[in-house]
Every structure is written in structure tokens, then in C-alpha cells.
Enzyme design. Structure first.
Site, PDB file in Angstrom:
ATOM      1  N   GLU A   1      41.187  -4.345 -15.894  1.00  0.00           N
ATOM      2  CA  GLU A   1      41.183  -3.118 -15.294  1.00  0.00           C
ATOM      3  C   GLU A   1      41.820  -3.250 -13.934  1.00  0.00           C
ATOM      4  O   GLU A   1      41.374  -3.216 -12.941  1.00  0.00           O
ATOM      5  CB  GLU A   1      39.868  -2.805 -14.982  1.00  0.00           C
ATOM      6  CG  GLU A   1      38.874  -2.308 -16.116  1.00  0.00           C
ATOM      7  CD  GLU A   1      37.508  -1.868 -15.888  1.00  0.00           C
ATOM      8  OE1 GLU A   1      36.957  -0.910 -16.704  1.00  0.00           O
ATOM      9  OE2 GLU A   1      36.835  -2.350 -14.988  1.00  0.00           O
ATOM     10  N   THR A   2      43.088  -3.740 -14.064  1.00  0.00           N
ATOM     11  CA  THR A   2      43.960  -3.891 -12.786  1.00  0.00           C
ATOM     12  C   THR A   2      44.510  -2.469 -12.667  1.00  0.00           C
ATOM     13  O   THR A   2      44.923  -1.901 -13.452  1.00  0.00           O
ATOM     14  CB  THR A   2      44.892  -4.908 -12.813  1.00  0.00           C
ATOM     15  OG1 THR A   2      44.513  -6.113 -12.855  1.00  0.00           O
ATOM     16  CG2 THR A   2      45.979  -4.683 -11.884  1.00  0.00           C
TER      17      THR A   2
END
Length: 870
Positions: free
Chosen positions: A542-543
Site C-alpha cells: 500500500e504505497t
């Protein structure tokens, strides 16, 4: 960040930090409740805080900030007349009075409306940990302990949107599901769990008492000691050990076939001795766990029940004290998957060492062999790293501050005090070594996770604090050595959890030096513990979009390396990470995003399996299989592309998901609801076949999987195992941890260990449904009659979930049933809460008023009460 701005003003104007607060924190009562989900026809919620002044003095009109944590993003701006709402960072939000606010008179109250994204339909969704900060003391927060969440009861409070026609699971639905479970007598149930590959019962028993002995091959001394201690708990005395596997009441034998698969074993019972044979110590250990399955689940004086018509065997000559009668079985067994993992999140909320050891015992019992320790995230760093003390001195603590140089911001209701036990805590180096050794003795591999480049805020802020300390000491070069953030980076983004500064800067050489340092120290600790590290999890989850876009360092890197743009920084970063890991002889492991690549197809942005890493022995956890959202086939796409895949799908194996759609059921539900059956009915190589409902609990349309990728034979070889995941945002105590794990974990253990069941292979749908119904009934009986009674007593007892009763009104009478046979339903008709002494439900109840029903387990512990009116 209002309280930081206030702090700067006060420093300039000379206020004293020691000045007493203007109002006692315990004089303010706070309530919060949902007004309406689907507010204004949008995916948003209107809710209200009520602040009640309980004192005889006015609550001030100015000079304060109200802080709280909320997992839903709150729209900033004026929210009620004279009150300004703001977002600080992550889950931390505030209210402040504006000019013209009149305060709260004694005995009066203030209502503050807020609008938040998505919906709030569960007890654990609400705001947490409110506290006050006074302008004259900006570095201190005062917890507001008189705080309640008012339960939601109306349809507009419980539905997600106005279109939601099924806001709650009804007791009638539970009754109909429970009715599918047939009662199977205990003596007809297999005596070993998880299900062995080959199992045969024979007549007769082995009688074992404290005079018995354990004979062992020299390679299996550790396993013999483990077995002696385990049986000794039941007999009151450890069994004597003797080297040599040709003697003893229980014999641990080295199998002649050295090519026996890892974990495989044979278990053979005769009236004079039980023999466990394997080519490896791991197999012997699993054979011991199978033997343990046949030991009594109750107190140490409980004998295993004899089959009907069989006379008890005489006790051994000279025996004293309690004795165990072990039924005789012949078992040939081996695990289906070599990787049987539990991911335990200790970063979001900390769980102490002793609880981790208790979880390891649970894993050992059910033959799980990997503990994936999620030790770092935005909200905490939990393992001491020699040479980087700030990682735990700062990153291992949460509490209110003005600069985060001593602790991280409060999250998940941890509150302003750094001495809280959920946000603050870490494992010392000695603690971590003890965890590793304890796991090694149980043949469990501990895989630490260093979450990065996103979800890395605890590490980033810790290294910022290190930088500040060393700069004050005049050590500029040393200060920059491990820094993970660049003050010149003006990129703007917000992560899924609303953090604005939680991503490492991948253009800084210091970022890679930090990673090398952490990996080297972890490798050294594992080596010292006698549990060498051969694989390490390097995050990748989840960047957010927007990172690195306004970073001068990243722009320079893109030009120097001739990269295609900001998106290519991700692949540059993971290539370097892979080299760091591989140079140390480790296999790279990460979340699915680390194996994905952004591209365009038909003019639209899409994510595909990254071809650059598929042939590099890269292992990934694939979690995104939310039913009905389009990514159900991602697991198979990555396996087909060459990645080593661990099946970690949220729809079946995220145990932080609530069991059922019920307001009072704790846990998240963004990925669906995960009850005991979902881990059990999962089919690893054809997950579409038994997928039954979407993320809202609605039946899946039959066309949902049309066009989805299916698993190839090549891809099937790349499925290395199954992982259950327990994220801890809503898990703050040992009791809640065990509640969310159990009994779900038993279904996962069955799928990870047992052979592919007949109902999964059957092509005829009607026949497959019949076979599944039989298997599900057998499993539910094993869980309710054998395994949970065992867990109720093991290690002081595990606080597993006791389900709610199912109920139905028919012909003016209340019918009730239970999900797990072996548990009982008790009831009252006088309005009182059912207790362990209330009448047991045996037939429909006729009553004029409300009937209260509650399920109890064999230890007398109850679930949640339901109320039904005929």
C-alpha cells in the site's frame, strides 16, 4: 496541526508549561453516536459527539484542543457553529473552538457533528481515545475517560447506504445455517486433527501412567523432552527418557527411508508401545502432536473414553496415580503444504512476549510451521535493533507530544500517555531471542517483516529523532547515516490509513544503509538463537499515489538511472532490496504489491504481474481477493507468472474481519465477514468453486468469475502454502486476540495440512454439496466436542469465541440451535441474563414475553445473549 501551531505561539509569548489546566478532564463526559450512514446519498456517515459539562464551572470558550482517533477520514472545516474540525495525521483528528464560541455552561452540553468517509456499522468502528490538550500545556494530553459509544439500533444507523437491504445478520439466518450441522457422536469422530493423509483405528488401547518411559533416537532428544513434559502435565510427573528407540512406552524412531518428505511421519499404536517414526525431527514433532490429539482434553485425571463394548485394559504392573488410555491407530501422514503460516501483527497494537509464546504453542498444536511477525508499521516498531536505539525508544512508544522526538502520535485509541500498554511496547533483543528459541523448539520458523517503503512511519520518525539528537551533538555525518526522509521532498499524499509522511525516500543512500543494518542485525539474532534466517519479509504494501513526485533527490535519481518516471522508482527500489537480501543468502518475501507493475491497457491504468521479478524466487503474500471487487484471480495470475505464492486472501484468511454482520461483533469488514466456515471451505487450487458471498454477505452472482484467470499446472507448483493473518488495529488484548483467532484458525490448519478433500475434487455439484455437508458437520463436531474443550484448559485457557445462538419463532414457540455441537444453549424467560446454571434448551420454548438465549461451552463460559420474542 493545531496543537503544534498553538505550541509555537505559546513559546513565543512566554506561557509556562507547568500552568494548571483550565478545566478538569474528568469533568467532561463525552458520547459519540452515528446519526446516519449514506448521508446525503453518498458513501459517508454523519455522526455526533456530545460533550457534557458535569462540573459547576464553565468549560472554556477558548484555549483547548479536543483530540481523538478515528479510522474514518473526517471532513475538515467548521463542523458545528464555533467548532473547527481538522486532521493531524493518520487516525488523529481534532476539534478547536473558533472566535465567537461561547463555551459550555455548567450542566450544559455541546453537540459536534462530523462527516466521515464510508460507513460505520460495527462496535469497533467508532472513535477512540479522546483527550484534551490545553494551550498553556501543549506537550501534555489529558485523557477523557468518561467516554461512551452509543450503540446503533436503527436501520439508518446500521445500513451502509440507503440501498443496503441486509444491514445485519439475523438470528433466523444463523438458525438456518446451524441447522445444516448434523450431530456426530464423539466416538465416531476421527481422533487426530488436522486430518491425516491415512488413518486407521484398531481394537485395543495403550495404558500409560507415570511409570512409562520414552525411548528415542539420539537425533530426537529435544522432541523426547517436549513429549515428556507434555504427557507429564496430564500424569503429574514427566516420563523418564531412555536413549534408544527399541524400548519404552512411546518410541521415537528414525525412519530408514531418508528421503521421507519434510514433516512426514508414521504413528503406530500397539498395546505395549506407541511408535512415532520419521526421517526428520520435524516429522517426529508432528507425530507427537497427533499423539497429543488423542490425549484427554479435560483434567489430568480424565481417561479417554473407550469405544462401546470394549472393556478397560488393566493398569501396567506397579502403576501409581492417574493413567491414560490411548486408542490404537495406524497413521501415515505428511503436510499438504510446506508453508503453513500465521501472520501476527504486533505493530499496530503491541502484544507482549508471553502472549506470543502462547500463540506459538497454539500453532504447534495444529502443526503450523511459520510465524510471520509483522514487527513494524506506521504505528510502531517492536523489535530492538542494536545500534539504532530510537527504533524502539521512539518508534516503540505512542503518546502525545509536540514534535514526536520521544514518541509517535496516538493511534487506535492508545491515548496521550506513553505508558499505555497497547501503543507502547517492544521486544528487547533478549525477548526476541527467547521467541526465536521457543519457536525453534516447536519447529516453527519466525519470519520478521520490515515494512517498507510505505507503512514505514515508525522507522522514519525514529530516524528523524536520531538525526535531531546527533545534530545537537554536532555529529552531522553520523546523523545522516540512516535517515529515511528528505526535508526537501514536498510530495503530497495520503496513505490508506491517512498518513501524510509514511514512505521512505528511495533516492537516499541512507535508506539502503538502514535496510542493510536492520537485515544484518536480524540475521545475527537469528543465528545466535540457533534459528538461522533464510527468508525475510520486506513489506511492499500500500504505497500511496503521489509519493516522490516532488522530491529533488528522486528527480535526480530518475535522470541518472534513465528511469521512465516516478512509477519506475518502485522497481528500482525493489531491485536494490532484492540484492541486499540475496547477497546475504536470503530469499526475498513481500506483499503482493511488490510483485505488481503499473502499465496501461486500452487507454486505462492497470496492474499486471511484474515480469522482472517472477524468475527470481520471489515469494509473495497475495491478500487481495475481495469477492465481487474484480481482483479475485490475482493469486493465480501471480502464481502463473512464476512468483512463489502464499494464499493469504482477505475473504477467507484475514482473521481481523468480523465473524458475522452484527453491530456487536468486533473486527473490520472491508474484505467481508470471516466465520469459522470460510477458512474451512476454501479450495486452494480452485478458490472460485466454494466462494459463496461478496464482501457485504450477499450471495455472489454466478457470472462473477467469468473470464477470470484459472490456475495452470505450472502455477500450481508455485503455490507454496496458506497464511492466516491477524492484523491488530482492533485487537488490543490477549482475550481479543484469541477471540479473533479461534476457532477460525482450526479451519485454516485443516486446509493447510490435510489432503485435498473429496468435496473439493468432486465435479458433480450436487454430489460435491453432499460431501461438503458431511465434512462440515464432522469438522464442526470435532471443533465443538474435542478441540475447544482442549483449548479451554491448555495454557490457562484460550479465550476463543463462543458463538451466538440461532433462533426461530414457529407456532408461537422459540426454537434455538448452536453452530458447534458440544456447546449448549441456555435460556431465561424472566428477563434475567442466562448463566451457566440456567435451564438448558432441549425443546421449543413457549413464553409470553422475551426469551433470552446464550451459548455456553464445556467450561461454562458464555457467548453473547440474544433476545427473541414469540
Amino acid at each position: 496541526m493545531h496543537f503544534r501551531f498553538t505550541c509555537m505561539l505559546l513559546l513565543l509569548s512566554g506561557f509556562s508549561f507547568a500552568q494548571a489546566p483550565a478545566f478538569p478532564a474528568d469533568g467532561l463526559q463525552v458520547k459519540w453516536e452515528v446519526v446516519e450512514n449514506g448521508y446525503q446519498g453518498k458513501a459517508q456517515t454523519l455522526s455526533v459527539f456530545t460533550l457534557i459539562n458535569k462540573t459547576k464551572q464553565a468549560f472554556p470558550a477558548a484555549g483547548w484542543t479536543f483530540c481523538y482517533n478515528f479510522i474514518r477520514y473526517v471532513t475538515p472545516g467548521e463542523t458545528s457553529p464555533g467548532i473547527e474540525a481538522a486532521h493531524v495525521n493518520g487516525p488523529l483528528f481534532t476539534f478547536r473552538p473558533k472566535n465567537g464560541f461561547k463555551g459550555i455552561a455548567p450542566g450544559d452540553s455541546l453537540k459536534i457533528n462530523i462527516v466521515s468517509v464510508a460507513w460505520v456499522t460495527g462496535i469497533t468502528d467508532g472513535p477512540e481515545g479522546p483527550y484534551l490538550v490545553w494551550d498553556q500545556q501543549p506537550a501534555k494530553g489529558y485523557a477523557l475517560t468518561d467516554y461512551v459509544v452509543v450503540p446503533s439500533t436503527t436501520e439508518k444507523q446500521l445500513r451502509r447506504t440507503a440501498a443496503d437491504r441486509h444491514p445485519q445478520t439475523t438470528v433466523e439466518e444463523i438458525y438456518r445455517r446451524n441447522a445444516l450441522v448434523a450431530d456426530v457422536p464423539l466416538e465416531q469422530l476421527p481422533k487426530i486433527f488436522p486430518t491425516p493423509a491415512s488413518y486407521e483405528e484398531k481394537p485395543g488401547v495403550l495404558v500409560l501412567d507415570a511409570a512409562g518411559t520414552i525411548g528415542y533416537h539420539p537425533d530426537f532428544r529435544q522432541e523426547a523432552e517436549y513429549l515428556s513434559a507434555m504427557v507429564g502435565q496430564l500424569l503429574g510427573k514427566r516420563l523418564r527418557l531412555t536413549e534408544g528407540s527399541d524400548q519404552g512406552s512411546i518410541r521415537l524412531e528414525k525412519a530408514a527411508d531418508a528421503d521421507m518428505a519434510a514433516g512426514a511421519y508414521r504413528l503406530s499404536g500397539k498395546p505395549d508401545a506407541y511408535t512415532i517414526s520419521s526421517a526428520n525431527a520435524q516429522g517426529i514433532f508432528y507425530g507427537i502432536q497427533s499423539l497429543r490429539s488423542m490425549l484427554p482434553a479435560g483434567s489430568k485425571n480424565t481417561l479417554y473414553p473407550l469405544p462401546p463394548g470394549q472393556s478397560p485394559a488393566p493398569p501396567p504392573s506397579g502403576s501409581r496415580g492417574p493413567a491414560l488410555r490411548l486408542p490404537l491407530v495406524e497413521v501415515n501422514d505428511m503436510p499438504r503444504f510446506g508453508f503453513r503460516s500465521l501472520m501476527l501483527d504486533v505493530a499496530r497494537n503491541f502484544h507482549p512476549k508471553q502472549q506470543v509464546l502462547k500463540v506459538l504453542d497454539l500453532m504447534a498444536l495444529y502443526k503450523l510451521n511459520v510465524l510471520h511477525l509483522h514487527m513494524s508499521d506506521d504505528e510502531g516498531w517492536r523489535v530492538e535493533i542494536p545500534g539504532l536505539p530510537e527504533l524502539t525508544a521512539v518508534g516503540g512508544r505512542r503518546g502525545h507530544s509536540v514534535d514526536e522526538l520521544t514518541a509517535l502520535l496516538p493511534s487506535y485509541g492508545s491515548g496521550p500517555d506513553v505508558n499505555n500498554t497497547t501503543g507502547s511496547g517492544f521486544y528487547t533483543r533478549a525477548d526476541y531471542l527467547e521467541i526465536l528459541r521457543y519457536a525453534r523448539q516447536r519447529h516453527i520458523k519466525v519470519i520478521p517483516e520490515v515494512e517498507m517503503p510505505g507503512h514505514a512511519r515508525a522507522a522514519i520518525k525514529s530516524m528523524d529523532a536520531r538525526y535531531a539528537r546527533l545534530m545537537k551533538e554536532g555529529k552531522a555525518a553520523e546523523a545522516a547515516e540512516y535517515r529515511l526522509s528528505d526535508p526537501e521532498d514536498k510530495s503530497q499524499y495520503r496513505s490508506v490509513q491517512e498518513w501524510k509522511d509514511n514512505v521512505m525516500n528511495v533516492a537516499l543512500p541512507s535508506t539502503y544503509k538502514f535496510l542493510e543494518k536492520v537485515v544484518d542485525e536480524l540475521v545475527a539474532m537469528h543465528r545466535e538463537a540457533g534459528a538461522p534466517l533464510d527468508i525475510i519479509h520486506m513489506g511492499g504494501d500500500e504505497t500511496p499515489a503521489g509519493v516522490w513526485e516532488r522530491s529533488p533527490a528522486c528527480s535526480t535519481l530518475i535522470a541518472r538511472e534513465k528511469l521512465g518516471g516516478v512509477d519506475d522508482l518502485w522497481y528500482y527500489f525493489y531491485d536494490r532490496v532484492a540484492k541486499i537480501v540475496n547477497q546475504r543468502g536470503l530469499q526475498l518475501y513481500g506483499w503482493e504489491e511488490a510483485a505488481m507493475r503499473k502499465t496501461r491497457r486500452d487507454g486505462r491504468n492497470v496492474m499486471i504481474a511484474n515480469p522482472d521479478f517472477g524468475n527470481r524466487n520471489f515469494q509473495v503474500d497475495v491478500w487481495n481477493n475481495v469477492m465481487g471487487e474484480g481482483m479475485e484471480d490475482l493469486t493465480y495470475r501471480l502464481a502463473n507468472a512464476g512468483y512463489k505464492v502464499v494464499l493469504s486472501g482477505v475473504s477467507n484468511y484475514y482473521f481481523d474481519m468480523a465473524y458475522v454482520k452484527d453491530y456487536y461483533e468486533p473486527g473490520f469488514y472491508w474484505g467481508g465477514y470471516v466465520d469459522v466456515d470460510k477458512p474451512f471451505y476454501f479450495i486452494p487450487f480452485d478458490l472460485y468453486k466454494n466462494a459463496k458471498e461478496d464482501d457485504q454477505g450477499n450471495p455472489l452472482p454466478p457470472t462473477i468469475f467469468t473470464g477470470k484467470d484459472r490456475l495452470t499446472e505450472y502455477g500450481q507448483h508455485n503455490i507454496v502454502g496458506i497464511q492466516a493473518a491477524l492484523w491488530s488495529e482492533t485487537v488490543k488484548t490477549a482475550a481479543r486476540q484469541e477471540y479473533m483467532l479461534l476457532p477460525k484458525l482450526l479451519g485454516m490448519a485443516e486446509r493447510a495440512w490435510a489432503p485435498d478433500p473429496a468435496w473439493a475434487r468432486e465435479k458433480d455439484e450436487a454430489a460435491a454439496a453432499r460431501l461438503y455437508a458431511e465434512a462440515w458437520s464432522k469438522f464442526a463436531n470435532i471443533v465443538g466436542k474435542r478441540e475447544l474443550p482442549r483449548l479451554a484448559r491448555l495454557n490457562g485457557g484460550y479465550q476463543y469465541r463462543v458463538p451466538t445462538a440461532g433462533a426461530l419463532v414457529e407456532n408461537g414457540k422459540v426454537l434455538a440451535n448452536v453452530q458447534l455441537p458440544g456447546m449448549v444453549v441456555r435460556y431465561t424467560v424472566d428477563g434475567m441474563e442466562p448463566t451457566a446454571k440456567s435451564p438448558v434448551y432441549t425443546e421449543p420454548v413457549a413464553a409470553k414475553g422475551a426469551v433470552k438465549l446464550k451459548v455456553f461451552d464445556s467450561a461454562g463460559r458464555g457467548g453473547r445473549t440474544i433476545t427473541v420474542r414469540p
